[in-house]
Each structure stands twice: as C-alpha cells, then as structure tokens.
Design a protein around this motif. Structure first.
Motif, PDB file in Angstrom:
ATOM      1  N   ILE A   7      45.703  38.438  38.208  1.00 49.65           N
ATOM      2  CA  ILE A   7      44.237  38.417  38.246  1.00 49.65           C
ATOM      3  C   ILE A   7      43.768  39.853  38.044  1.00 49.65           C
ATOM      4  CG2 ILE A   7      42.192  37.710  39.535  1.00 49.65           C
ATOM      5  CD1 ILE A   7      43.965  35.853  41.185  1.00 49.65           C
ATOM      6  N   GLU A   8      43.371  40.160  36.825  1.00 51.37           N
ATOM      7  CA  GLU A   8      43.061  41.538  36.420  1.00 51.37           C
ATOM      8  C   GLU A   8      42.047  41.513  35.283  1.00 51.37           C
ATOM      9  OE1 GLU A   8      42.430  45.050  35.898  1.00 51.37           O
ATOM     10  OE2 GLU A   8      44.227  45.002  37.193  1.00 51.37           O
ATOM     11  N   ASP A   9      40.934  42.244  35.451  1.00 51.69           N
ATOM     12  CA  ASP A   9      39.887  42.202  34.428  1.00 51.69           C
ATOM     13  C   ASP A   9      39.992  43.308  33.385  1.00 51.69           C
ATOM     14  OD1 ASP A   9      39.119  44.102  36.455  1.00 51.69           O
ATOM     15  OD2 ASP A   9      37.139  44.145  35.520  1.00 51.69           O
ATOM     16  N   GLU A  10      40.782  44.338  33.652  1.00 56.27           N
ATOM     17  CA  GLU A  10      40.925  45.418  32.669  1.00 56.27           C
ATOM     18  C   GLU A  10      41.993  45.024  31.651  1.00 56.27           C
ATOM     19  OE1 GLU A  10      41.741  50.213  32.433  1.00 56.27           O
ATOM     20  OE2 GLU A  10      41.075  49.320  34.318  1.00 56.27           O
ATOM     21  N   ILE A  49      51.433  36.108  43.026  1.00 55.01           N
ATOM     22  CA  ILE A  49      50.129  36.485  42.472  1.00 55.01           C
ATOM     23  C   ILE A  49      49.971  37.999  42.567  1.00 55.01           C
ATOM     24  CG2 ILE A  49      47.623  36.289  42.740  1.00 55.01           C
ATOM     25  CD1 ILE A  49      48.168  33.490  43.974  1.00 55.01           C
ATOM     26  N   ILE A  50      49.574  38.599  41.461  1.00 59.21           N
ATOM     27  CA  ILE A  50      49.210  40.027  41.434  1.00 59.21           C
ATOM     28  C   ILE A  50      47.690  40.086  41.316  1.00 59.21           C
ATOM     29  CG2 ILE A  50      49.445  42.231  40.230  1.00 59.21           C
ATOM     30  CD1 ILE A  50      52.158  41.231  39.175  1.00 59.21           C
ATOM     31  N   LEU A  51      47.043  40.719  42.279  1.00 56.55           N
ATOM     32  CA  LEU A  51      45.590  40.629  42.423  1.00 56.55           C
ATOM     33  C   LEU A  51      44.923  41.994  42.386  1.00 56.55           C
ATOM     34  CD1 LEU A  51      42.975  39.025  43.237  1.00 56.55           C
ATOM     35  CD2 LEU A  51      43.717  39.302  45.616  1.00 56.55           C
ATOM     36  N   ASP A  52      43.977  42.161  41.457  1.00 52.87           N
ATOM     37  CA  ASP A  52      43.115  43.346  41.441  1.00 52.87           C
ATOM     38  C   ASP A  52      41.973  43.115  42.428  1.00 52.87           C
ATOM     39  OD1 ASP A  52      41.914  45.739  40.713  1.00 52.87           O
ATOM     40  OD2 ASP A  52      40.918  44.882  38.969  1.00 52.87           O
ATOM     41  N   LEU A  53      41.408  44.188  42.944  1.00 51.38           N
ATOM     42  CA  LEU A  53      40.281  44.050  43.872  1.00 51.38           C
ATOM     43  C   LEU A  53      38.932  44.175  43.169  1.00 51.38           C
ATOM     44  CD1 LEU A  53      41.487  46.044  47.020  1.00 51.38           C
ATOM     45  CD2 LEU A  53      41.590  43.572  46.608  1.00 51.38           C
TER      46      LEU A  53
END
Length: 232
Positions: A7-10, A49-53
């Motif tokens: 979960i990463e927007d960049e 899960i790898i999660l960005d904040l």
C-alpha cells in the motif's frame, strides 16, 4: 509464490519495491490509496502487508487500526518517511509488526519481510528454515548479522554486510551495478555513482579478493570453485 500487498502511493517507490520483491520470488499487488489497500487487505488473500502512512485519502494509521479489527494475525510492515520516535511507537503499539523509515535499503526490507513471514504459511507448520547463507566456507547469518569464513568471524560494516548478503542470495548470478545499487543502496541513490565498485573493493579486502569476480561489461558475481587459483 508468497502474496504480498504493498500500500504505497508514490509510484517510483512502489515500482522499485515491486521489482525487487518479484526478483526475490514474491507475488506483489499494489494499492495506491488507503481505501483500496484496506479493501484488498480485508480479503485475507495476502501473507504480508507493507504499508505507507502518508496516503492520499486516509492515514496509514487508520488503515492499520481498521485492519486489526478484522485481522490480528497478518504481518504488517510500515514503510514511511515519518521517522520520529512517536510515530514509530504509535505504529508498533497500533498493531504493526515492524517499522522502517524512508529512505531504506532494499536488502534490509527483504530481510525483514522474510523474518515476518517465518511460520505464517498456512496448513501444517513447516520445518524451521536455516537462515544462514553459505558459499564454500563463507557463511552469512542475516538474523544474527554475522559473517564467518572457515568459522572465523569477519567484521563488516552495515553496507558491506548488505552487499555480501546480496551476492550470497544470488550465487553464480552476475549482478549488474544497477541491481546492486537498487538492492543495497536504495531507490534514491545516484545511478552514476561508483559506490558499488568502491564497496566491492572494501568487501574483497575483508573476505578475499578471489571470492568476487568481475564480469566485464556487466558487474560482479560470487566466484565458482573453478575461479579460485589452484593451491600451491
């Protein structure tokens, strides 16, 4: 292949992590918003899960909180630019299994992913996997952060250790300078730098010059037995 949700927007980071994890044998699904990521996470289809904040719609802490209401077991690694002690504590007490600040080294991320996945495979418990990587008399333990040659401990810096680990995870494979930069130094390092060559020289000085072979026009690889000079 082990399914991982990122979960990463960049986009640049998502592409870098996805490429690296796929090369390590994982299956990766990317969500670029918190809502999409939460919806995918709640399907129960992922082993980690790898999660960005810093997500564009809802905060990663909120994603984590909602996820933990329904699933207490799936490992979650927070990967974020927020590096304060308060955020780290909030992430770990809020249900994350690990917390990595950006910028990060890909080799360290993979090591943490493998550590969190240990024992989470469904069905009958698997036999414990030996974490030690071996090549001839060279041994590297990524968990204990220990390197030995013929039983003798070798003192490596953090970057030298990560470089040695990358070679040992790909025995016999020629690794380009770009691959080594991506894996050991991370997504934001200058691709025109000669830092790989410098650290290969450092590593050769500590584990033996004959152990790392230069592949002309490509990069470097671990030596095969035939590459070693004959015993005198």
């Amino acid at each position: 292949m082990t399914p991982i949700l990122l979960i990463e927007d960049e986009e640049r980071i998502a592409r870098f992590v996805t490429k690296g994890l796929k090369a390590e044998g994982f299956s990766v699904t990317v969500a670029d918003t918190g809502q999409e990521g939460l919806g995918l996470a709640l399907t129960g289809s992922f082993d980690l899960i790898i999660l960005d904040l810093g997500l564009p719609d809802i905060d990663g802490f909120d994603v984590l909180r909602r996820l933990r209401v329904h699933d207490e077991d799936v490992p979650v690694i927070i990967l974020t630019a927020r590096s304060s002690a308060q955020d780290t504590v909030s992430g770990l007490t809020g249900g994350a299994d690990d917390y990595m600040p950006k910028p990060f080294r890909f080799a360290e991320l993979v090591a943490r992913v493998r550590l969190r996945l240990r024992g989470t495979g469904g069905g009958a418990p698997a036999a414990p996997e030996d974490p030690v990587l071996r090549h001839a008399d060279l041994e590297l333990d990524p968990v204990a952060h220990d390197v030995r040659i013929g039983g003798r401990s070798v003192d490596l810096s953090a970057r030298e250790f990560a470089l040695a680990e990358e070679f040992l995870r790909h025995p016999g494979q020629a690794l380009s300078r770009e691959q080594l930069l991506d894996s050991v130094w991370g997504y934001d390092f200058d691709p025109g730098s000669n830092v790989v060559d410098v650290y290969v020289r450092y590593l050769r000085g500590k584990i033996g010059a004959d152990r790392i072979v230069t592949v002309r026009g490509v990069g470097y690889r671990l030596a095969h037995e035939d590459d070693y000079p004959p015993a005198s």
